[in-house]
Design a protein around this motif. Structure first.
Motif, PDB file in Angstrom:
ATOM      1  N   PHE A 188      49.977  30.541  38.940  1.00 30.83           N
ATOM      2  CA  PHE A 188      49.403  31.437  40.388  1.00 30.83           C
ATOM      3  C   PHE A 188      50.091  32.873  39.941  1.00 30.83           C
ATOM      4  N   PHE A 189      51.024  33.454  38.834  1.00 24.33           N
ATOM      5  CA  PHE A 189      50.646  34.772  39.349  1.00 24.33           C
ATOM      6  C   PHE A 189      51.829  35.101  39.652  1.00 24.33           C
ATOM      7  N   ALA A 190      51.022  35.041  41.279  1.00 24.56           N
ATOM      8  CA  ALA A 190      52.398  35.972  41.980  1.00 24.56           C
ATOM      9  C   ALA A 190      51.124  35.763  43.607  1.00 24.56           C
ATOM     10  N   HIS A 191      52.311  35.449  44.350  1.00 18.30           N
ATOM     11  CA  HIS A 191      51.806  35.160  45.426  1.00 18.30           C
ATOM     12  C   HIS A 191      51.868  33.703  46.223  1.00 18.30           C
ATOM     13  N   MET A 192      52.780  32.316  46.997  1.00 18.38           N
ATOM     14  CA  MET A 192      52.741  31.387  47.325  1.00 18.38           C
ATOM     15  C   MET A 192      52.894  30.632  46.095  1.00 18.38           C
ATOM     16  N   GLU A 193      53.615  31.280  44.885  1.00 20.88           N
ATOM     17  CA  GLU A 193      54.261  30.370  43.926  1.00 20.88           C
ATOM     18  C   GLU A 193      55.400  30.094  44.455  1.00 20.88           C
ATOM     19  N   LYS A 226      49.565  44.928  51.003  1.00 27.91           N
ATOM     20  CA  LYS A 226      48.677  44.285  51.841  1.00 27.91           C
ATOM     21  C   LYS A 226      46.831  44.497  52.006  1.00 27.91           C
ATOM     22  N   SER A 227      46.713  45.832  52.146  1.00 31.17           N
ATOM     23  CA  SER A 227      45.366  46.790  51.602  1.00 31.17           C
ATOM     24  C   SER A 227      44.594  46.159  50.781  1.00 31.17           C
ATOM     25  N   SER A 228      45.563  45.474  48.827  1.00 31.21           N
ATOM     26  CA  SER A 228      44.392  45.902  48.033  1.00 31.21           C
ATOM     27  C   SER A 228      43.644  44.633  48.087  1.00 31.21           C
ATOM     28  N   PRO A 229      42.091  44.052  47.400  1.00 34.54           N
ATOM     29  CA  PRO A 229      41.535  42.958  47.023  1.00 34.54           C
ATOM     30  C   PRO A 229      42.063  42.090  46.169  1.00 34.54           C
ATOM     31  N   ARG A 230      43.248  42.965  45.581  1.00 36.98           N
ATOM     32  CA  ARG A 230      44.024  41.657  44.280  1.00 36.98           C
ATOM     33  C   ARG A 230      44.793  40.575  45.154  1.00 36.98           C
ATOM     34  N   LYS A 231      45.104  41.364  46.407  1.00 38.61           N
ATOM     35  CA  LYS A 231      46.465  40.812  46.792  1.00 38.61           C
ATOM     36  C   LYS A 231      45.370  39.713  47.579  1.00 38.61           C
ATOM     37  N   THR A 232      44.261  39.570  48.649  1.00 38.37           N
ATOM     38  CA  THR A 232      43.739  39.179  49.086  1.00 38.37           C
ATOM     39  C   THR A 232      42.923  38.173  48.590  1.00 38.37           C
ATOM     40  N   TYR A 233      42.455  38.275  46.489  1.00 40.64           N
ATOM     41  CA  TYR A 233      42.093  36.824  46.089  1.00 40.64           C
ATOM     42  C   TYR A 233      43.302  36.012  45.371  1.00 40.64           C
ATOM     43  N   ALA A 281      36.683  39.190  47.160  1.00 44.31           N
ATOM     44  CA  ALA A 281      37.902  38.748  46.665  1.00 44.31           C
ATOM     45  C   ALA A 281      37.790  37.202  47.250  1.00 44.31           C
ATOM     46  N   VAL A 282      37.956  36.788  48.605  1.00 47.71           N
ATOM     47  CA  VAL A 282      37.698  34.968  48.951  1.00 47.71           C
ATOM     48  C   VAL A 282      36.810  34.443  48.118  1.00 47.71           C
ATOM     49  N   PHE A 283      35.503  35.022  47.897  1.00 47.15           N
ATOM     50  CA  PHE A 283      34.134  34.592  47.136  1.00 47.15           C
ATOM     51  C   PHE A 283      35.072  34.211  45.618  1.00 47.15           C
ATOM     52  N   LYS A 284      35.578  34.767  44.328  1.00 48.17           N
ATOM     53  CA  LYS A 284      36.117  34.809  43.732  1.00 48.17           C
ATOM     54  C   LYS A 284      37.265  33.376  43.943  1.00 48.17           C
ATOM     55  N   ALA A 285      38.033  34.257  44.735  1.00 46.86           N
ATOM     56  CA  ALA A 285      39.087  33.250  45.318  1.00 46.86           C
ATOM     57  C   ALA A 285      38.944  31.851  45.150  1.00 46.86           C
ATOM     58  N   HIS A 286      37.686  31.703  45.577  1.00 48.70           N
ATOM     59  CA  HIS A 286      36.922  30.031  45.909  1.00 48.70           C
ATOM     60  C   HIS A 286      36.972  29.468  44.165  1.00 48.70           C
ATOM     61  N   LEU A 287      35.664  30.150  43.676  1.00 50.50           N
ATOM     62  CA  LEU A 287      35.813  29.490  42.198  1.00 50.50           C
ATOM     63  C   LEU A 287      37.135  29.487  41.392  1.00 50.50           C
ATOM     64  N   ASP A 288      37.544  30.550  41.570  1.00 46.25           N
ATOM     65  CA  ASP A 288      38.565  30.947  40.319  1.00 46.25           C
ATOM     66  C   ASP A 288      39.703  28.823  40.507  1.00 46.25           C
ATOM     67  N   ALA A 289      39.903  28.811  42.042  1.00 46.89           N
ATOM     68  CA  ALA A 289      40.591  28.274  42.722  1.00 46.89           C
ATOM     69  C   ALA A 289      39.968  26.371  42.531  1.00 46.89           C
ATOM     70  N   LEU A 290      39.432  26.487  42.171  1.00 48.49           N
ATOM     71  CA  LEU A 290      38.258  25.125  41.469  1.00 48.49           C
ATOM     72  C   LEU A 290      38.528  25.087  40.428  1.00 48.49           C
ATOM     73  N   LYS A 291      38.028  26.047  39.636  1.00 44.27           N
ATOM     74  CA  LYS A 291      38.009  26.142  38.733  1.00 44.27           C
ATOM     75  C   LYS A 291      39.721  24.948  37.356  1.00 44.27           C
ATOM     76  N   TYR A 292      40.620  25.227  38.560  1.00 44.78           N
ATOM     77  CA  TYR A 292      42.207  24.927  38.269  1.00 44.78           C
ATOM     78  C   TYR A 292      41.870  22.807  38.664  1.00 44.78           C
ATOM     79  N   PHE A 293      40.508  22.438  39.159  1.00 41.45           N
ATOM     80  CA  PHE A 293      40.816  21.480  40.539  1.00 41.45           C
ATOM     81  C   PHE A 293      41.251  20.531  39.416  1.00 41.45           C
ATOM     82  N   ASN A 294      41.163  20.035  39.116  1.00 41.44           N
ATOM     83  CA  ASN A 294      41.076  19.013  37.500  1.00 41.44           C
ATOM     84  C   ASN A 294      42.522  18.809  37.314  1.00 41.44           C
ATOM     85  N   ARG A 295      43.052  19.677  37.029  1.00 45.27           N
ATOM     86  CA  ARG A 295      44.795  20.659  36.749  1.00 45.27           C
ATOM     87  C   ARG A 295      45.968  20.238  38.074  1.00 45.27           C
TER      88      ARG A 295
END
Length: 334
Positions: A188-193, A226-233, A281-295
């Protein structure tokens, strides 16, 4: 073995260390004080050297909040871990109510204090307020904070209350249970862990609470604004992963597609009102979330079908349609 190890994970927070460590030392006599430096590039280590009473752990690389705490806590022998952000101002007597509650309540694994805004001390702070919850679609919210609406603290949430999650900004947890659950999910790195940790905690049969007689002040956004796209991601990626990891399959099958649609609606609003960078950032977030799906779908701590842990509240409806922005307007728990 220490009774309480108070651990700050620091990353380029020298200004916060200078400002808040003297206050922390004064009001935290019950704990062993430890700062784990997450490979800072500022003068944090020089600042820490001026506080000889504080034990230092130097990490070789920055693995985020989750990985940094996991690695640090492996090196600490204590009954309780008290995790505190570097941008927290503590208050006199703040630790005793937290320890006292866990000492008297064996079924509880963790507690948090009330979190108030450092810049407006009569107002709740975003990261935890007076205890965290999660709605029917997996949106986190708090006693005192719904989405971005922060309530004034008029002592309306001063009762001890069972919560779904305790804020990563400041919470006390039994070390044995932290390790039993495998700690934070470092990916998770950071946020919601912390929400993920507490969901697994609840699925394992433990409880968490907020003890508002203990209170602290939080600056917020000290490491990632909070204004950082990295935080949004990170927020969008980890919220989606949170659901995949922890929801029973029969609920995930309809909640996940709906949340993806709602996230895309939010992304379009980002594009319109803020910047294209947040949309991406949202687009990349969804792609990366699905990469973890099987795990993630194979999480051994996944909620059983009879225990989904979500509250029967639709925040989007209550907040945007019914215009209810206070916790006690939409929840029976006070």
């Amino acid at each position: 073995m220490s009774r309480v190890a108070l651990v700050i994970l620091n990353y380029n927070g020298s200004s916060f260390l200078k400002r808040f460590l003297p206050i922390l030392i004064e009001h935290s006599q019950e704990a062993e004080l430890i700062v784990a430096d997450n490979c800072s590039s500022d003068d944090s280590l020089e600042v820490l050297n001026s506080f000889p009473a504080i034990r230092k752990i130097i990490l070789a690389e920055n693995t985020g909040y989750a990985g940094g705490y996991n690695e640090s806590l492996k090196q600490i022998d204590a009954e309780y871990y008290l995790l505190v952000n570097s941008d927290i101002e503590v208050t006199a007597g703040w630790i005793k109510p937290l320890i006292g509650f866990l000492d008297k309540n064996e079924g509880y694994a963790a507690v948090q204090p009330k979190i108030l805004d450092y810049h407006n001390k009569e107002q709740f702070e975003y990261s935890g307020a007076s205890g965290g919850f999660i709605d029917s679609l997996g949106y986190p919210y708090c006693r005192g904070r719904i989405f971005t609406h922060l309530e004034k603290d008029t002592h309306q949430y001063d009762s001890i209350c069972d919560v779904f999650w305790a804020t990563g900004a400041c919470f006390l947890i039994r070390s044995s249970i932290f390790h039993e659950l495998g700690g934070f999910d470092a990916s998770f790195f950071a946020h919601m862990e912390e929400v993920d940790l507490f969901w697994r905690l609840k699925s394992a049969g433990y409880k968490a609470a907020c003890v508002p007689s203990s209170y602290v002040y939080h600056v917020g956004g000290g490491t990632l604004n909070k204004s950082s796209p990295r935080k949004t991601y990170l927020n969008f990626r980890n919220n989606l992963r949170l659901l995949i990891k922890n929801l029973p399959s029969r609920r995930l099958v309809w909640i996940l597609p709906l949340r993806i649609i709602l996230d895309w609606a939010a992304a379009l609003l980002f594009w319109k009102k803020e910047s294209f960078a947040h949309f991406k950032a949202v687009f990349k977030a969804h792609l990366d979330a699905l990469k973890y799906f099987n795990r993630d779908i194979k999480n051994p701590h996944k909620s059983p079908p009879t225990l989904h842990n979500l509250r029967s509240v639709l925040l989007l409806k209550e907040y945007y349609i019914n215009k209810k922005k206070r916790f006690n307007e939409i929840n029976s728990t006070k």
